[in-house]
Write a protein that holds these residues in place. Structure first.
Motif, PDB file in Angstrom:
ATOM      1  N   ALA A 205      60.619  14.415  21.601  1.00  0.00           N
ATOM      2  CA  ALA A 205      59.621  13.833  22.501  1.00  0.00           C
ATOM      3  C   ALA A 205      59.012  14.894  23.416  1.00  0.00           C
ATOM      4  O   ALA A 205      57.789  14.923  23.638  1.00  0.00           O
ATOM      5  N   VAL A 206      59.846  15.789  23.948  1.00  0.00           N
ATOM      6  CA  VAL A 206      59.346  16.849  24.828  1.00  0.00           C
ATOM      7  C   VAL A 206      58.448  17.815  24.057  1.00  0.00           C
ATOM      8  O   VAL A 206      57.419  18.260  24.569  1.00  0.00           O
ATOM      9  N   THR A 207      58.841  18.140  22.842  1.00  0.00           N
ATOM     10  CA  THR A 207      58.017  19.029  22.020  1.00  0.00           C
ATOM     11  C   THR A 207      56.657  18.413  21.724  1.00  0.00           C
ATOM     12  O   THR A 207      55.625  19.100  21.773  1.00  0.00           O
ATOM     13  N   LEU A 208      56.642  17.119  21.436  1.00  0.00           N
ATOM     14  CA  LEU A 208      55.377  16.440  21.172  1.00  0.00           C
ATOM     15  C   LEU A 208      54.478  16.466  22.409  1.00  0.00           C
ATOM     16  O   LEU A 208      53.273  16.743  22.307  1.00  0.00           O
ATOM     17  N   VAL A 209      55.062  16.183  23.565  1.00  0.00           N
ATOM     18  CA  VAL A 209      54.278  16.222  24.804  1.00  0.00           C
ATOM     19  C   VAL A 209      53.758  17.632  25.069  1.00  0.00           C
ATOM     20  O   VAL A 209      52.603  17.815  25.478  1.00  0.00           O
ATOM     21  N   SER A 260      51.756  14.601  31.547  1.00  0.00           N
ATOM     22  CA  SER A 260      52.844  15.274  30.821  1.00  0.00           C
ATOM     23  C   SER A 260      54.130  15.272  31.632  1.00  0.00           C
ATOM     24  O   SER A 260      55.216  15.123  31.072  1.00  0.00           O
ATOM     25  N   LEU A 261      54.046  15.450  32.951  1.00  0.00           N
ATOM     26  CA  LEU A 261      55.254  15.384  33.776  1.00  0.00           C
ATOM     27  C   LEU A 261      55.877  13.999  33.742  1.00  0.00           C
ATOM     28  O   LEU A 261      57.114  13.867  33.679  1.00  0.00           O
ATOM     29  N   VAL A 262      55.034  12.986  33.790  1.00  0.00           N
ATOM     30  CA  VAL A 262      55.551  11.617  33.686  1.00  0.00           C
ATOM     31  C   VAL A 262      56.219  11.396  32.329  1.00  0.00           C
ATOM     32  O   VAL A 262      57.299  10.795  32.230  1.00  0.00           O
ATOM     33  N   GLY A 263      55.594  11.913  31.264  1.00  0.00           N
ATOM     34  CA  GLY A 263      56.166  11.738  29.937  1.00  0.00           C
ATOM     35  C   GLY A 263      57.472  12.482  29.743  1.00  0.00           C
ATOM     36  O   GLY A 263      58.360  12.033  29.004  1.00  0.00           O
ATOM     37  N   ASN A 264      57.632  13.635  30.422  1.00  0.00           N
ATOM     38  CA  ASN A 264      58.847  14.438  30.242  1.00  0.00           C
ATOM     39  C   ASN A 264      60.001  13.998  31.117  1.00  0.00           C
ATOM     40  O   ASN A 264      61.170  14.101  30.707  1.00  0.00           O
ATOM     41  N   TYR A 265      59.724  13.496  32.309  1.00  0.00           N
ATOM     42  CA  TYR A 265      60.791  13.313  33.291  1.00  0.00           C
ATOM     43  C   TYR A 265      60.936  11.890  33.805  1.00  0.00           C
ATOM     44  O   TYR A 265      61.731  11.646  34.700  1.00  0.00           O
TER      45      TYR A 265
END
Length: 266
Positions: A205-209, A260-265
């Motif tokens: 998921a992080v790689t995709l983001v 992206s920060l919302v998606g990662n954390y």
């Protein structure tokens, strides 16, 4: 004292601002769709376009590649040293390398590469496009049966996207290598733990983001300055200047970074 010259009322001025704002964003979205279609169309790569594309790919990437890589290496070394020393002083040394990778590779380098390409390449290219429009060159191309977007804008936009992705990818690799050397030195003893940490950080998921953010950054810095240079609002009092395009570009970059920060954390 009220001026003798009749002015616009507050609702009229507000409507004018909203109209110009909406028109500018619509032109950016429309231009992005047009460029995507042209990129995927084989007819876009004629002899003249291929020559211009190769020229801009070289001019927008090769001259800045070494300088930005050295800059990214220096930032990596300094940030790694600061984080490692701080983490050791608080007894959190095992989290230091992961923090460096998350802050430097996932967040800082893609944004820095996008801003670097914008200031060095795409904003000057947008200014060149505006000068071509003002001189009548784009109108002459249109009257001659050529597409100004295909001939003048497409090579610049593709070169901007390519430069941004190339700088970000190369700098991330350099940062990963220097982060390892900054913690473990020239020893292979830390390689197993480093690869485990790398796999933990770069989850699917992080790689995709990360990939999507880098691509969106490159599209934003490539298309928004071009849109500001290609189109004329037709209003002499409040033209759509490079400053307006720059403000919209920063707004888009900030929005992408927040998402992206919302998606990662979260």
């Amino acid at each position: 004292m009220i001026s003798r010259l009749p002015g616009l009322s507050l609702p009229e001025r507000a409507w004018g601002v909203v109209r110009r704002w909406a028109l500018a964003w619509w032109r950016i979205l429309y231009l992005g769709a047009v460029v995507c279609v042209l990129v995927l169309s084989p007819s876009s790569y004629g002899k003249v376009t291929r020559r211009a594309l190769a020229r801009y790919l070289y001019l927008d990437t090769a001259p800045v590649l070494l300088g930005f890589t050295v800059l990214a290496a220096l930032i990596s070394l300094v940030l790694t040293r600061i984080v490692v020393v701080t983490a050791i002083s608080y007894g959190l040394s095992r989290y230091a390398l992961e923090m460096v990778i998350r802050v430097l590779v996932l967040e800082l380098i893609p944004l820095t590469a996008a801003l670097f390409v914008a200031m060095r390449c795409t904003i000057p290219n947008g200014t060149q496009l505006a000068l071509l429009r003002q001189s009548g060159h784009l109108a002459r191309l249109s009257h001659a049966g050529a597409d100004p977007v295909r001939v003048e804008l497409l090579p610049r936009a593709v070169a901007g996207v390519f430069a941004c992705i190339t700088l970000a990818a190369l700098s991330c690799v350099v940062a990963l290598v220097l982060a390892y050397l900054g913690v473990y030195g020239f020893s292979l003893a830390g390689l197993p733990s480093y690869t485990r940490m790398f796999g933990h950080v770069f989850a699917p998921a992080v790689t995709l983001v990360f990939v999507m953010k880098t691509v969106l950054f490159s599209l934003a810095v490539a298309l928004i300055p071009m849109a500001a240079g290609l189109y004329d609002t037709g209003e002499r009092t409040q033209p759509d200047s490079e400053l307006g395009g720059l403000a919209r570009m920063f707004a888009v970059l900030l929005l992408i970074e927040i998402v992206s920060l919302v998606g990662n954390y979260y």
